[in-house]
Motif scaffolding. Structure first.
Motif, mmCIF file in Angstrom:
data_model
loop_
_atom_site.group_PDB
_atom_site.id
_atom_site.type_symbol
_atom_site.label_atom_id
_atom_site.label_comp_id
_atom_site.label_asym_id
_atom_site.label_seq_id
_atom_site.Cartn_x
_atom_site.Cartn_y
_atom_site.Cartn_z
ATOM 1 N N ILE A 1 0.876 -1.175 0.000
ATOM 2 C CA ILE A 1 0.000 0.000 0.000
ATOM 3 C C ILE A 1 0.906 1.215 0.000
ATOM 4 C CG2 ILE A 1 -1.762 1.309 1.238
ATOM 5 C CD1 ILE A 1 -2.559 -1.346 2.617
ATOM 6 N N GLU A 2 0.825 2.014 -1.052
ATOM 7 C CA GLU A 2 1.533 3.297 -1.002
ATOM 8 C C GLU A 2 0.554 4.362 -0.541
ATOM 9 O OE1 GLU A 2 4.414 6.490 -3.185
ATOM 10 O OE2 GLU A 2 3.430 4.998 -4.444
ATOM 11 N N LEU A 3 0.957 5.081 0.494
ATOM 12 C CA LEU A 3 0.209 6.225 0.988
ATOM 13 C C LEU A 3 0.791 7.467 0.328
ATOM 14 C CD1 LEU A 3 0.227 4.966 4.638
ATOM 15 C CD2 LEU A 3 -1.794 5.156 3.201
ATOM 16 N N VAL A 4 0.009 8.080 -0.526
ATOM 17 C CA VAL A 4 0.465 9.220 -1.312
ATOM 18 C C VAL A 4 0.236 10.501 -0.523
ATOM 19 C CG1 VAL A 4 0.088 10.518 -3.448
ATOM 20 C CG2 VAL A 4 0.057 8.005 -3.480
ATOM 21 N N ASP A 5 1.259 11.341 -0.480
ATOM 22 C CA ASP A 5 1.195 12.595 0.272
ATOM 23 C C ASP A 5 2.060 13.613 -0.458
ATOM 24 O OD1 ASP A 5 0.533 14.383 2.241
ATOM 25 O OD2 ASP A 5 1.731 13.463 3.807
ATOM 26 N N SER A 6 2.078 14.841 0.011
ATOM 27 C CA SER A 6 2.851 15.887 -0.651
ATOM 28 C C SER A 6 3.394 16.869 0.358
ATOM 29 C CB SER A 6 1.974 16.635 -1.668
ATOM 30 O OG SER A 6 2.714 17.650 -2.322
ATOM 31 N N LEU B 1 4.960 3.606 2.909
ATOM 32 C CA LEU B 1 4.778 2.333 2.216
ATOM 33 C C LEU B 1 4.539 1.240 3.247
ATOM 34 C CD1 LEU B 1 4.973 0.966 -0.652
ATOM 35 C CD2 LEU B 1 7.322 0.375 -0.024
ATOM 36 N N VAL B 2 3.501 0.434 3.008
ATOM 37 C CA VAL B 2 3.177 -0.708 3.865
ATOM 38 C C VAL B 2 3.352 -1.982 3.043
ATOM 39 C CG1 VAL B 2 1.398 -1.814 5.270
ATOM 40 C CG2 VAL B 2 1.532 0.690 5.160
ATOM 41 N N VAL C 1 -7.456 0.664 6.230
ATOM 42 C CA VAL C 1 -7.280 0.376 4.810
ATOM 43 C C VAL C 1 -6.774 -1.051 4.669
ATOM 44 C CG1 VAL C 1 -6.062 1.015 2.684
ATOM 45 C CG2 VAL C 1 -6.748 2.797 4.326
ATOM 46 N N ASP C 2 -7.441 -1.823 3.816
ATOM 47 C CA ASP C 2 -7.057 -3.212 3.597
ATOM 48 C C ASP C 2 -7.027 -3.473 2.094
ATOM 49 O OD1 ASP C 2 -6.924 -6.113 4.980
ATOM 50 O OD2 ASP C 2 -8.096 -6.249 3.140
ATOM 51 N N VAL C 3 -5.928 -4.050 1.633
ATOM 52 C CA VAL C 3 -5.762 -4.382 0.214
ATOM 53 C C VAL C 3 -5.451 -5.864 0.101
ATOM 54 C CG1 VAL C 3 -4.320 -4.050 -1.838
ATOM 55 C CG2 VAL C 3 -4.990 -2.079 -0.437
ATOM 56 N N GLU C 4 -6.183 -6.563 -0.760
ATOM 57 C CA GLU C 4 -5.947 -7.992 -0.975
ATOM 58 C C GLU C 4 -5.848 -8.282 -2.464
ATOM 59 O OE1 GLU C 4 -7.653 -12.386 0.338
ATOM 60 O OE2 GLU C 4 -8.797 -10.560 0.815
ATOM 61 N N PHE C 5 -4.708 -8.864 -2.880
ATOM 62 C CA PHE C 5 -4.521 -9.332 -4.247
ATOM 63 C C PHE C 5 -4.746 -10.844 -4.253
ATOM 64 C CE2 PHE C 5 -2.543 -5.279 -4.800
ATOM 65 C CZ PHE C 5 -2.478 -5.024 -6.166
ATOM 66 N N ASP C 6 -5.704 -11.307 -5.045
ATOM 67 C CA ASP C 6 -6.013 -12.731 -5.091
ATOM 68 C C ASP C 6 -4.761 -13.530 -5.428
ATOM 69 O OD1 ASP C 6 -8.519 -11.673 -4.799
ATOM 70 O OD2 ASP C 6 -9.408 -12.693 -6.532
ATOM 71 N N ILE D 1 -1.929 -13.606 -4.041
ATOM 72 C CA ILE D 1 -0.642 -13.018 -3.636
ATOM 73 C C ILE D 1 -0.629 -12.729 -2.142
ATOM 74 C CG2 ILE D 1 0.970 -11.098 -3.962
ATOM 75 C CD1 ILE D 1 -0.010 -10.873 -6.834
ATOM 76 N N GLY D 2 -1.679 -12.093 -1.639
ATOM 77 C CA GLY D 2 -1.720 -11.801 -0.213
ATOM 78 C C GLY D 2 -2.443 -10.507 0.060
ATOM 79 N N ARG D 3 -2.201 -9.954 1.223
ATOM 80 C CA ARG D 3 -2.884 -8.742 1.633
ATOM 81 C C ARG D 3 -1.970 -7.871 2.481
ATOM 82 N NH1 ARG D 3 -7.996 -10.861 4.573
ATOM 83 N NH2 ARG D 3 -8.548 -8.627 4.533
ATOM 84 N N ALA D 4 -2.366 -6.611 2.638
ATOM 85 C CA ALA D 4 -1.684 -5.662 3.508
ATOM 86 C C ALA D 4 -2.727 -4.727 4.085
ATOM 87 C CB ALA D 4 -0.615 -4.888 2.756
ATOM 88 N N SER D 5 -2.452 -4.189 5.272
ATOM 89 C CA SER D 5 -3.413 -3.287 5.898
ATOM 90 C C SER D 5 -2.703 -2.226 6.704
ATOM 91 C CB SER D 5 -4.377 -4.069 6.801
ATOM 92 O OG SER D 5 -3.688 -4.665 7.875
#
Length: 253
Positions: A131-136, A159-160, A239-244, A246-250
């Motif tokens: 998970i990229e957390l975009v900021d400026s 980055l997570v 925030v939770d992201v799962e790629f079938d 491959i895995g997940r990150a939160s």
């Protein structure tokens, strides 16, 4: 390259990081003239942060016909999943669901120069969900001039990384993923990587990473661009992201 211009922008970005207050991009709207100067600012900011050769990078772009951009990522903002980021000084909280790749061997400048999209994936030993957390650091955020965004690590916030698994060829056109942010309905995506294959960028990224004559060491990680565009999140969101397959990150914001 104008050293004064590079130093002015680098110092503005370092001050924004130190004081946790975004600076006004309008002041520097025409200061940088090309990508080489923007990358020189990245290098100057890294030196100012006390970073040595980076262990984590981001690379990507909107398509194969356009130049890719790259940025070395500060170590302090790279976290293992599940991560808690409530105390991190974000100005924006934009979410990109990505796949990160890890080098299984050192890569010298000569090796990087000889790479092709066909043989470069053999250098990768593992992959994970990121998970990229975009900021400026610019007050204008995504509306800042492109060279200033590139100088600011292409708007990188943090980055997570999920758990690593062995890298193997996949049908990326059929790769599915699910993104959950706060209480909003889950969003589903399939085959939506801009380059078609996250490993496609490896030759360009490694030539950039070795451009100063350094060898990129085994274990270096590159996250490879969004599959979901930019999704907005708020402080307090989970925030939770799962790629079938491959895995997940939160991350808890």
């Amino acid at each position: 390259m104008t050293a004064t211009a590079v130093e002015e922008v680098a110092q503005a970005l370092l001050t924004a990081r130190r004081e946790r207050v975004p600076c006004n991009a309008e002041r520097f709207a025409t200061t940088l003239v090309d990508a080489a100067e923007a990358y020189a600012v990245q290098d100057a900011v890294a030196r100012g942060l006390g970073e040595t050769f980076p262990g984590h990078w981001k690379s990507g772009g909107p398509g194969r016909e356009q130049p890719l951009t790259h940025a070395a990522l500060p170590a302090a903002g790279v976290w293992a999943s599940p991560a808690v980021a409530a105390d991190w000084p974000f100005h924006l909280r934009l979410i990109e669901a990505e796949v990160a790749l890890r080098l299984g061997a050192d890569v010298t400048p000569a090796q990087a120069e000889a790479l092709t999209q066909a043989n470069a994936p053999s250098l990768i030993d593992a992959m994970t969900v990121s998970i990229e957390l975009v900021d400026s650091r610019w007050r204008q955020g995504p509306q800042a001039p492109p060279l200033l965004k590139l100088a600011d690590l292409q708007s990188h916030g943090a980055l997570v990384l999920g758990d690593w698994r062995p890298f193997a060829p996949r049908d990326w056109a059929q790769q599915a993923l699910t993104v959950r942010i706060g209480d909003r309905p889950a969003e589903r995506f399939r085959g939506t990587h801009a380059l078609g294959d996250p490993a496609w960028l490896l030759p360009q990224w490694l030539r950039h990473a070795t451009r100063g004559g350094a060898t990129v060491p085994r274990g270096t990680v590159v996250t490879t661009g969004t599959w979901c565009g930019l999704l907005e999140a708020q402080a307090g969101d989970a925030v939770d992201v799962e790629f079938d397959g491959i895995g997940r990150a939160s991350v808890q914001l």
